[in-house]
Design a protein around this motif. Structure first.
Motif, short mmCIF file in Angstrom:
data_model
loop_
_atom_site.label_atom_id
_atom_site.label_comp_id
_atom_site.label_asym_id
_atom_site.label_seq_id
_atom_site.Cartn_x
_atom_site.Cartn_y
_atom_site.Cartn_z
N TYR A 114 1.11 -0.76 -0.26
CA TYR A 114 0.25 0.21 -0.39
C TYR A 114 1.34 0.89 -0.09
O TYR A 114 0.39 1.85 -0.14
CB TYR A 114 -0.74 -0.22 1.00
CG TYR A 114 -1.88 -0.79 1.29
CD1 TYR A 114 -2.75 -1.30 -0.05
CD2 TYR A 114 -2.40 -1.57 1.97
CE1 TYR A 114 -3.70 -1.98 0.27
CE2 TYR A 114 -4.13 -2.99 2.47
CZ TYR A 114 -4.07 -3.15 1.04
OH TYR A 114 -4.88 -3.80 1.73
N ALA A 115 1.98 1.33 0.81
CA ALA A 115 2.40 2.29 1.10
C ALA A 115 3.51 2.99 -0.18
O ALA A 115 3.81 4.42 -0.18
CB ALA A 115 4.27 2.22 1.51
N THR A 116 3.33 2.32 -1.61
CA THR A 116 4.24 2.37 -2.73
C THR A 116 3.84 2.56 -3.77
O THR A 116 3.84 2.71 -4.54
CB THR A 116 5.66 0.89 -3.05
OG1 THR A 116 4.35 0.31 -3.14
CG2 THR A 116 6.62 0.84 -2.11
N GLY B 211 0.38 7.30 7.91
CA GLY B 211 0.31 6.52 6.71
C GLY B 211 0.96 6.78 5.84
O GLY B 211 -0.41 6.78 4.76
N GLY C 4 2.32 6.46 2.99
CA GLY C 4 3.09 5.77 1.92
C GLY C 4 4.52 6.98 1.01
O GLY C 4 5.40 7.47 1.57
N THR C 5 3.51 7.55 0.54
CA THR C 5 4.68 7.83 -0.59
C THR C 5 4.93 9.29 -0.04
O THR C 5 5.49 10.24 -0.40
CB THR C 5 4.15 7.93 -2.63
OG1 THR C 5 3.01 9.42 -2.84
CG2 THR C 5 3.79 6.97 -3.42
N ASP D 148 5.26 5.74 8.77
CA ASP D 148 4.28 4.65 7.29
C ASP D 148 4.92 3.36 8.03
O ASP D 148 5.89 3.45 8.62
CB ASP D 148 4.66 4.40 6.25
CG ASP D 148 3.34 4.20 5.31
OD1 ASP D 148 2.97 4.76 4.79
OD2 ASP D 148 3.25 3.09 5.74
N ASP E 164 5.16 0.81 6.39
CA ASP E 164 6.19 -0.41 5.71
C ASP E 164 7.33 -0.35 5.93
O ASP E 164 7.58 1.09 4.59
CB ASP E 164 5.13 -0.45 4.47
CG ASP E 164 6.17 -0.11 3.15
OD1 ASP E 164 6.62 -1.77 3.53
OD2 ASP E 164 4.93 -0.63 1.86
N ALA F 289 8.86 1.81 2.58
CA ALA F 289 8.08 3.79 2.00
C ALA F 289 9.40 4.41 2.81
O ALA F 289 9.79 5.70 2.64
CB ALA F 289 6.71 3.71 2.96
#
Length: 103
Positions: free
Chosen positions: A8-10, A44, A46-47, A67, A69, A72
Motif C-alpha cells: 500500500y505504501a508504494t 500512513g 506512503g509516498t 508509515d 511499511d 516507504a
C-alpha cells in the motif's frame, strides 16, 4: 504491519493526489501561513505526497511522514530530497510507525 505486505505504501492513491492538491492550493492562497513554524505529522504517508505538498507551500513547517511499511522510508527520503533541490523548502523526515504493534 498488515499493510506492509500488500505494498500500500508504494502506491500513489488518487485520494492522496486530490488531498495534496487541495492542501497545496489552500496553503498557497492563505496569507496567514497557518503552518509556518508548526510541526506536522502525516500518518500512513506512503509516498508522502501530502507531506511534500506541505513543505513545498510552507518551507518553515517541520514535517514528519510516517508509515508502517519499511519500503516507504527510502521513497519518502528520495522524494523529499528531489523536491527540495534548488529550493528553500526542507524535506519531510521519514519515520517507521506501526500504531498496532504491541509495546
Amino acid at each position: 504491519g498488515e499493510g506492509a505486505a500488500c505494498g500500500y505504501a508504494t502506491r500513489l492513491w488518487d485520494c492522496s493526489v486530490g488531498l495534496a492538491r487541495w492542501m497545496l492550493e489552500s496553503l498557497l492562497e492563505s496569507p496567514e501561513r497557518p503552518l509556518r513554524g508548526r510541526r506536522v505529522l502525516e500518518l500512513g504517508a506512503g509516498t508522502a505526497l501530502c507531506s511534500l505538498a506541505i513543505v513545498a507551500a510552507e518551507p518553515d513547517a517541520d514535517v514528519t511522514a510516517t508509515d508502517v511499511d519499511p519500503a516507504a522510508m527510502p521513497l519518502i527520503a528520495a522524494a523529499g530530497k528531489a523536491a527540495s533541490q534548488g529550493r528553500r523548502s526542507s524535506s519531510p523526515r521519514a519515520a517507521l510507525l506501526d500504531i498496532c504493534a504491541s509495546a
